[in-house]
Design a protein around this motif. Structure first.
Motif, PDB file in Angstrom:
ATOM      1  N   ILE A  84       0.882  -1.165   0.000  1.00  0.00           N
ATOM      2  CA  ILE A  84       0.000   0.000   0.000  1.00  0.00           C
ATOM      3  C   ILE A  84       0.919   1.214   0.000  1.00  0.00           C
ATOM      4  N   LEU A  85       0.915   1.927  -1.127  1.00  0.00           N
ATOM      5  CA  LEU A  85       1.951   2.906  -1.418  1.00  0.00           C
ATOM      6  C   LEU A  85       1.389   4.305  -1.608  1.00  0.00           C
ATOM      7  N   GLY A  86       2.332   5.237  -1.756  1.00  0.00           N
ATOM      8  CA  GLY A  86       1.990   6.599  -2.152  1.00  0.00           C
ATOM      9  C   GLY A  86       2.527   7.625  -1.185  1.00  0.00           C
ATOM     10  N   THR A  87       3.134   8.674  -1.721  1.00  0.00           N
ATOM     11  CA  THR A  87       3.616   9.771  -0.882  1.00  0.00           C
ATOM     12  C   THR A  87       2.767  11.024  -1.048  1.00  0.00           C
ATOM     13  N   THR A  88       2.097  11.149  -2.198  1.00  0.00           N
ATOM     14  CA  THR A  88       1.230  12.314  -2.425  1.00  0.00           C
ATOM     15  C   THR A  88      -0.232  11.930  -2.538  1.00  0.00           C
ATOM     16  N   GLY A  89      -0.500  10.633  -2.712  1.00  0.00           N
ATOM     17  CA  GLY A  89      -1.870  10.174  -2.931  1.00  0.00           C
ATOM     18  C   GLY A  89      -2.273  10.176  -4.385  1.00  0.00           C
ATOM     19  N   ILE A  90      -1.449  10.796  -5.240  1.00  0.00           N
ATOM     20  CA  ILE A  90      -1.798  10.971  -6.647  1.00  0.00           C
ATOM     21  C   ILE A  90      -0.853  10.160  -7.518  1.00  0.00           C
ATOM     22  N   VAL A  91      -1.407   9.469  -8.517  1.00  0.00           N
ATOM     23  CA  VAL A  91      -0.623   8.790  -9.535  1.00  0.00           C
ATOM     24  C   VAL A  91      -0.568   9.704 -10.752  1.00  0.00           C
ATOM     25  N   ARG A  92       0.637  10.087 -11.151  1.00  0.00           N
ATOM     26  CA  ARG A  92       0.805  10.933 -12.329  1.00  0.00           C
ATOM     27  C   ARG A  92       1.238  10.055 -13.490  1.00  0.00           C
ATOM     28  N   PRO A  93       0.479  10.070 -14.583  1.00  0.00           N
ATOM     29  CA  PRO A  93       0.752   9.152 -15.693  1.00  0.00           C
ATOM     30  C   PRO A  93       2.175   9.264 -16.216  1.00  0.00           C
ATOM     31  N   PHE A  94       2.816   8.105 -16.345  1.00  0.00           N
ATOM     32  CA  PHE A  94       4.126   8.001 -16.964  1.00  0.00           C
ATOM     33  C   PHE A  94       5.175   8.869 -16.275  1.00  0.00           C
ATOM     34  N   SER A  95       4.980   9.170 -14.995  1.00  0.00           N
ATOM     35  CA  SER A  95       5.960   9.977 -14.280  1.00  0.00           C
ATOM     36  C   SER A  95       7.231   9.192 -13.985  1.00  0.00           C
ATOM     37  N   CYS A  96       7.147   7.862 -14.047  1.00  0.00           N
ATOM     38  CA  CYS A  96       8.285   6.982 -13.782  1.00  0.00           C
ATOM     39  C   CYS A  96       8.703   6.997 -12.318  1.00  0.00           C
ATOM     40  N   ALA A  97       8.018   7.788 -11.504  1.00  0.00           N
ATOM     41  CA  ALA A  97       8.424   7.931 -10.111  1.00  0.00           C
ATOM     42  C   ALA A  97       8.351   6.610  -9.360  1.00  0.00           C
TER      43      ALA A  97
END
Length: 347
Positions: free
Chosen positions: A171-184
């Protein structure tokens, strides 16, 4: 990033929304149809509750993850959060349900034995539970169990098995948002892989661009799986992290095309973000015919094995320059599509 691409929500954001809905259900006997949460950077999205259930001392709510236009393996997965009363003074305790992994190796942000629920999602979930408890004049003593049906199968498409996370996804995430193709997410996984290799005390790790080069070099050096980093196209993401998180030795491995780009100074080796400079390659090889090649593989056919050796040497220079004097011994290996080592430098 194309501004027309939709952003999405992390598993952590979905679990937080589910926790809020379930906590409301536990304390009111009615799970809401939608909930709003506040993300770490202040955004306040609303999530639809797809399913819910109530028990004598628990409630659960299910959120379907929407990763937007990102090719996320957990896109459309169900994130199910159960909230149960815990003994007074227990605080908020986290548990791995079906399809959520358990950490088994040191080096990750969560210690071994704990469910693979990362620190920021834990903070987000704890925050909404404290808020809901305060609104209902009770203490925030809860057991939180997160489940992802099918998560064990999804985990095989992630780094989790290599990182020692067993039984499911994180269960992941530092901002709560997935940005498409950010590669992060991929780069973050590389960093966690380095952390695990360091914690395991490995004196030698390897970053490979693909499965063939990884298998070849792993066998060549007899490296354990936890010392093998799926670098992909992100040579820069790996090498820059090694500057401040060194491992005594790193081997960089890949095919002739990506290693040629690395030798020409590219740190992102994706075909859409860097290209081979054939004029420069012709100069490196001393063969003018190479300038008319369409691919590095074609150039190799023209120039012969000496080109692979020259590329390996130039790529190793880029590696060492990027490490900027970090206490990391580096070598580089080029592997062909059949899994044969065709050039080495620094070994």
């Amino acid at each position: 990033m194309d501004s027309r691409l939709r952003t999405g929500w992390t598993t952590g954001a979905c679990a937080t929304a589910g926790a809020k809905a379930a906590a409301i259900g536990l304390l009111t006997e009615r799970v809401p149809d939608t909930v709003e949460i506040t993300l770490p950077r202040g955004q306040m999205p609303t999530f639809a509750v797809e399913d819910h259930a109530l028990g004598p001392d628990w409630a659960e709510a299910t959120i379907r993850k929407d990763a937007g236009d990102d090719p996320d393996v957990t896109h459309l997965a169900l994130i199910r959060t159960r909230i149960a009363h815990a003994p007074a003074g227990s605080g908020i305790r986290f548990h791995a349900g079906e399809g959520v992994g358990t950490v088994t190796k040191p080096g990750l942000p969560i210690p071994p034995g704990e469910p693979a629920i990362n620190p920021v999602p834990r903070e987000m979930i704890s925050g909404v539970l404290r808020d809901v408890a305060a609104q209902h004049n009770t203490t925030a003593d809860f057991d939180v169990t997160i489940s992802v049906p099918g998560g064990a199968d999804l985990a095989h498409k992630t780094w989790n098995p290599r990182l020692g996370i067993e039984g499911g996804i994180s269960i992941l995430g530092t901002t709560g948002i997935v940005r498409p193709f950010s590669c992060a997410a991929w780069i973050a996984s590389i960093h966690r892989g380095i952390d695990v290799a360091r914690a395991a005390g490995h004196p030698h790790a390897m970053g490979a661009t693909g499965a063939t080069s990884e298998a070849t070099v792993r066998a060549h050096y007899n490296l354990p799986e936890t010392a093998c980093l799926d670098m992909g196209d992100f040579a820069g993401g790996l090498l820059k992290y090694l500057r401040t998180h060194p491992i005594p030795r790193i081997t960089i491995a890949g095919g002739i095309g990506k290693m040629t780009k690395l030798g020409q100074g590219a740190l992102d080796l994706h075909s859409g973000r860097s290209q081979v400079d054939f004029a420069a390659l012709a100069e490196l090889t001393g063969n003018n015919e190479v300038a008319r090649a369409n691919t590095a593989l074609e150039a190799l056919g023209i120039a012969g094995p000496s080109m692979a050796e020259a590329v390996a040497q130039s790529a190793l220079i880029t590696v060492r320059d990027t490490l900027r004097g970090a206490p990391v011994e580096a070598d580089l290996i080029i592997v062909d599509r059949a899994g044969t080592i065709i050039a080495r430098a620094g070994a």
